[in-house]
Design a protein around this motif. Structure first.
Motif, PDB file in Angstrom:
ATOM      1  N   GLY A   1      -5.615  -3.694   0.538  1.00 15.64           N
ATOM      2  CA  GLY A   1      -6.208  -4.673   1.437  1.00 15.64           C
ATOM      3  C   GLY A   1      -5.208  -5.635   2.034  1.00 15.64           C
ATOM      4  N   GLU A   2      -3.929  -5.324   1.899  1.00 14.71           N
ATOM      5  CA  GLU A   2      -2.877  -6.208   2.406  1.00 14.71           C
ATOM      6  C   GLU A   2      -2.506  -5.859   3.849  1.00 14.71           C
ATOM      7  N   THR A   3      -2.153  -6.902   4.607  1.00 13.66           N
ATOM      8  CA  THR A   3      -1.732  -6.736   5.993  1.00 13.66           C
ATOM      9  C   THR A   3      -0.294  -7.213   6.139  1.00 13.66           C
TER      10      THR A   3
ATOM     11  N   TYR B   1      -2.206  -2.381   8.073  1.00 14.31           N
ATOM     12  CA  TYR B   1      -3.146  -2.655   6.981  1.00 14.31           C
ATOM     13  C   TYR B   1      -3.105  -1.505   5.986  1.00 14.31           C
ATOM     14  N   THR B   2      -2.940  -1.814   4.701  1.00 14.86           N
ATOM     15  CA  THR B   2      -2.948  -0.823   3.637  1.00 14.86           C
ATOM     16  C   THR B   2      -4.327  -0.791   2.999  1.00 14.86           C
TER      17      THR B   2
ATOM     18  N   GLU C   1       0.491  -5.167  13.527  1.00 15.23           N
ATOM     19  CA  GLU C   1       0.354  -5.282  12.082  1.00 15.23           C
ATOM     20  C   GLU C   1      -0.047  -3.957  11.450  1.00 15.23           C
TER      21      GLU C   1
ATOM     22  N   SER D   1      -2.601   3.883   5.330  1.00 16.45           N
ATOM     23  CA  SER D   1      -2.549   2.640   6.090  1.00 16.45           C
ATOM     24  C   SER D   1      -2.745   2.954   7.565  1.00 16.45           C
TER      25      SER D   1
END
Length: 274
Positions: free
Chosen positions: A13-15, A8-9, A6, A265
């Motif tokens: 805060g999005e995955t 993460y940005t 995965e 990220s």
């Protein structure tokens, strides 16, 4: 276990899930163009396109027992790996990023690669000598290794800061595993975290803004897999630490440098029951 690779940005805060498989996959590195990841599994290294698709095997010659300590040079032309086929203990090699015949760098073993200097001339690694875990650096052409720590607890997971002035690492010298840093010449050792957790694998972002750390519960000493852990973000001096999220992981989640080239990220591996 099922492996979920995965990204993460930090700002949003999005995955985003890139790839999932029942194969054990570990330790993602970003390519320098940001288009794919390099991961390991079953002793081999693979490219994983961020756009989706299957794992692509990287030709590592005789090195077919690669562990999760690997990463690309700053210019993206070379790949450092740690493999035990030739000597029975983990040894650091360099090969072309597109694949090829590994060239041995370290002669003292075992040695586990963890970081490139920003100018691409030296490697940082954990070496075990007489059962003592310490931090070393070495020229990419080999030669004498420079010892930066001297047996004060267990020392592991070194990674260069963005400008090469500091090398960050985790150490148990205070009783619990915490994050420390040392000048590249071995001077000025400083403690960065004073947390209730067992802190491992510090990774400074390429833009110099952040330090990413994997944290176990405080009573966990080593870095096993398959435990509830948390990823924490802080400033490079250890201030303003905050938990980003918790996950099931540990060993293999972020063992080696995992930031995207722009520092916005990072990649990681989450594990879940299959």
């Amino acid at each position: 276990m099922r492996s979920s690779v995965e990204i993460y940005t930090v700002d949003s805060g999005e995955t985003r899930v890139i790839f999932q498989t029942d194969q054990l996959i570990e330790a993602p590195n970003f390519s320098r163009d940001g288009h794919h990841l390099i991961v390991n599994g079953d002793g081999r290294l693979y490219r994983l396109p961020l756009s989706g698709g299957a794992l692509e095997v990287i030709d590592t010659g005789f090195a077919t027992a690669c562990n999760n300590d690997h990463g690309l040079s700053p210019d993206g032309r070379l790949l450092a790996i740690s493999d035990k086929v030739e000597h029975g203990k983990s040894c650091i090699y360099i090969l072309p990023a597109d694949g090829g015949t590994p060239r041995q760098v370290t002669t003292n073993l075992p040695s586990y690669w963890h970081g490139w200097s920003p100018d691409g001339t030296r490697l940082a690694y954990c070496g075990i000598r007489d059962q003592v875990f310490d931090i070393y650096t070495i020229d990419i052409d080999g030669g004498d290794e420079l010892r930066l720590t001297h047996g004060e607890g267990r020392n592991d997971g070194p990674d260069y800061g963005h400008d090469g002035a500091w090398i960050y690492f985790n150490s148990s010298r205070s009783g619990r595993m915490q994050i420390w840093r040392v000048r590249a010449d071995g001077s000025n050792v400083e403690r960065i975290t004073d947390s209730p957790y067992g802190d491992w694998f510090p990774h400074p972002s390429p833009d110099g803004r952040h330090l990413l750390v994997l944290s176990y519960d405080g009573e966990v000493f080593d870095h096993p897999r398959d435990l509830d852990v948390r990823l924490r973000l802080m400033r490079p001096d250890g201030s303003e630490a905050r938990e980003l999220f918790s996950l099931f992981g540990g060993q293999g989640t972020i063992n080696v440098p995992n930031w995207a080239p722009d520092g916005k990220s990072f990649a990681f591996v989450r594990y879940e029951p299959a």
